[in-house]
Design a protein around this motif. Structure first.
Motif, PDB file in Angstrom:
ATOM      1  N   GLN A 154       0.817  -1.213   0.000  1.00 52.88           N
ATOM      2  CA  GLN A 154       0.000   0.000   0.000  1.00 52.88           C
ATOM      3  C   GLN A 154       0.850   1.263   0.000  1.00 52.88           C
ATOM      4  O   GLN A 154       0.480   2.264  -0.619  1.00 52.88           O
ATOM      5  N   ILE A 155       1.984   1.220   0.674  1.00 55.24           N
ATOM      6  CA  ILE A 155       2.873   2.383   0.703  1.00 55.24           C
ATOM      7  C   ILE A 155       3.398   2.677  -0.704  1.00 55.24           C
ATOM      8  O   ILE A 155       3.390   3.823  -1.158  1.00 55.24           O
ATOM      9  N   HIS A 156       3.834   1.638  -1.395  1.00 58.76           N
ATOM     10  CA  HIS A 156       4.382   1.832  -2.746  1.00 58.76           C
ATOM     11  C   HIS A 156       3.292   2.231  -3.742  1.00 58.76           C
ATOM     12  O   HIS A 156       3.538   3.037  -4.638  1.00 58.76           O
ATOM     13  N   GLU A 157       2.101   1.679  -3.580  1.00 61.75           N
ATOM     14  CA  GLU A 157       0.983   2.075  -4.448  1.00 61.75           C
ATOM     15  C   GLU A 157       0.644   3.547  -4.259  1.00 61.75           C
ATOM     16  O   GLU A 157       0.443   4.286  -5.229  1.00 61.75           O
ATOM     17  N   ALA A 158       0.566   3.989  -3.009  1.00 65.54           N
ATOM     18  CA  ALA A 158       0.254   5.391  -2.719  1.00 65.54           C
ATOM     19  C   ALA A 158       1.355   6.312  -3.248  1.00 65.54           C
ATOM     20  O   ALA A 158       1.065   7.377  -3.817  1.00 65.54           O
ATOM     21  N   HIS A 159       2.606   5.918  -3.075  1.00 65.15           N
ATOM     22  CA  HIS A 159       3.725   6.729  -3.578  1.00 65.15           C
ATOM     23  C   HIS A 159       3.656   6.851  -5.095  1.00 65.15           C
ATOM     24  O   HIS A 159       3.859   7.939  -5.651  1.00 65.15           O
ATOM     25  N   HIS A 160       3.345   5.751  -5.764  1.00 61.85           N
ATOM     26  CA  HIS A 160       3.241   5.768  -7.229  1.00 61.85           C
ATOM     27  C   HIS A 160       2.116   6.703  -7.676  1.00 61.85           C
ATOM     28  O   HIS A 160       2.298   7.529  -8.592  1.00 61.85           O
ATOM     29  N   ARG A 161       0.965   6.597  -7.038  1.00 62.73           N
ATOM     30  CA  ARG A 161      -0.165   7.479  -7.385  1.00 62.73           C
ATOM     31  C   ARG A 161       0.187   8.944  -7.161  1.00 62.73           C
ATOM     32  O   ARG A 161      -0.151   9.812  -7.970  1.00 62.73           O
ATOM     33  N   THR A 162       0.881   9.234  -6.061  1.00 60.17           N
ATOM     34  CA  THR A 162       1.282  10.606  -5.748  1.00 60.17           C
ATOM     35  C   THR A 162       2.215  11.156  -6.821  1.00 60.17           C
ATOM     36  O   THR A 162       2.052  12.298  -7.271  1.00 60.17           O
TER      37      THR A 162
END
Length: 154
Positions: free
Chosen positions: A109-117
């Motif tokens: 979830q951390i990497h997904e959120a970072h990618h979206r950001t």
């Protein structure tokens, strides 16, 4: 470590990436050895304690850096290691490239959120070219980690 071993024994995913693959192989070897010895949970626990697995649990990944064989650790590439320091250099960690990296379920979830950001930041009008290049590189790094989670290589 015992918890990860139990999760793997139930057939559940313990993580993604080359570090996770190495850990799974060690766990499989322990299980096979215990079966060959007609052992029980106690034998497995003894074998697990003797496996000499080093794991550092982190915010973005888990690191299986082996001090006996540090070759390939991306954090040590072209690095000046301080006198007396042993182990990985956490501030230089590259979960997208390192063979010691294990992306845990909790890290996805951390990497997904970072990618979206990063993708959202790229839509900012009037971004200077140098800033856009930096954001693009960060998005590519996050995408590389997500590809490990998805089981694809890009």
């Amino acid at each position: 470590m015992k918890d990860l071993y139990d999760v793997h024994g139930r057939g559940e995913t313990i993580g993604f990436g080359p570090g996770a693959d190495r850990l799974k192989a060690v766990f499989d070897q322990i299980t096979a050895t215990a079966r060959a010895r007609h052992g029980d949970a106690r034998v497995e626990a003894d074998l697990l304690s003797k496996a000499r697995i080093t794991i550092r649990f982190g915010t973005l990944n888990n690191c299986l850096f082996d001090e006996r064989n540090p070759a390939g650790a991306v954090c040590l590439e072209n690095a000046i290691v301080p006198d007396g320091h042993t182990g990985p250099l956490e501030d230089r960690c590259r979960p997208d490239r390192c063979p010691n990296s294990m992306i845990g379920i909790e890290h996805a979830q951390i990497h997904e959120a970072h990618h979206r950001t990063q993708l959202a930041l790229l839509q900012t009008p009037g971004l200077p070219a140098c800033r856009k290049a930096l954001i693009t590189r960060e998005a590519e790094r996050a995408e590389a980690v997500l590809n490990k989670i998805r089981g694809t290589q890009a």
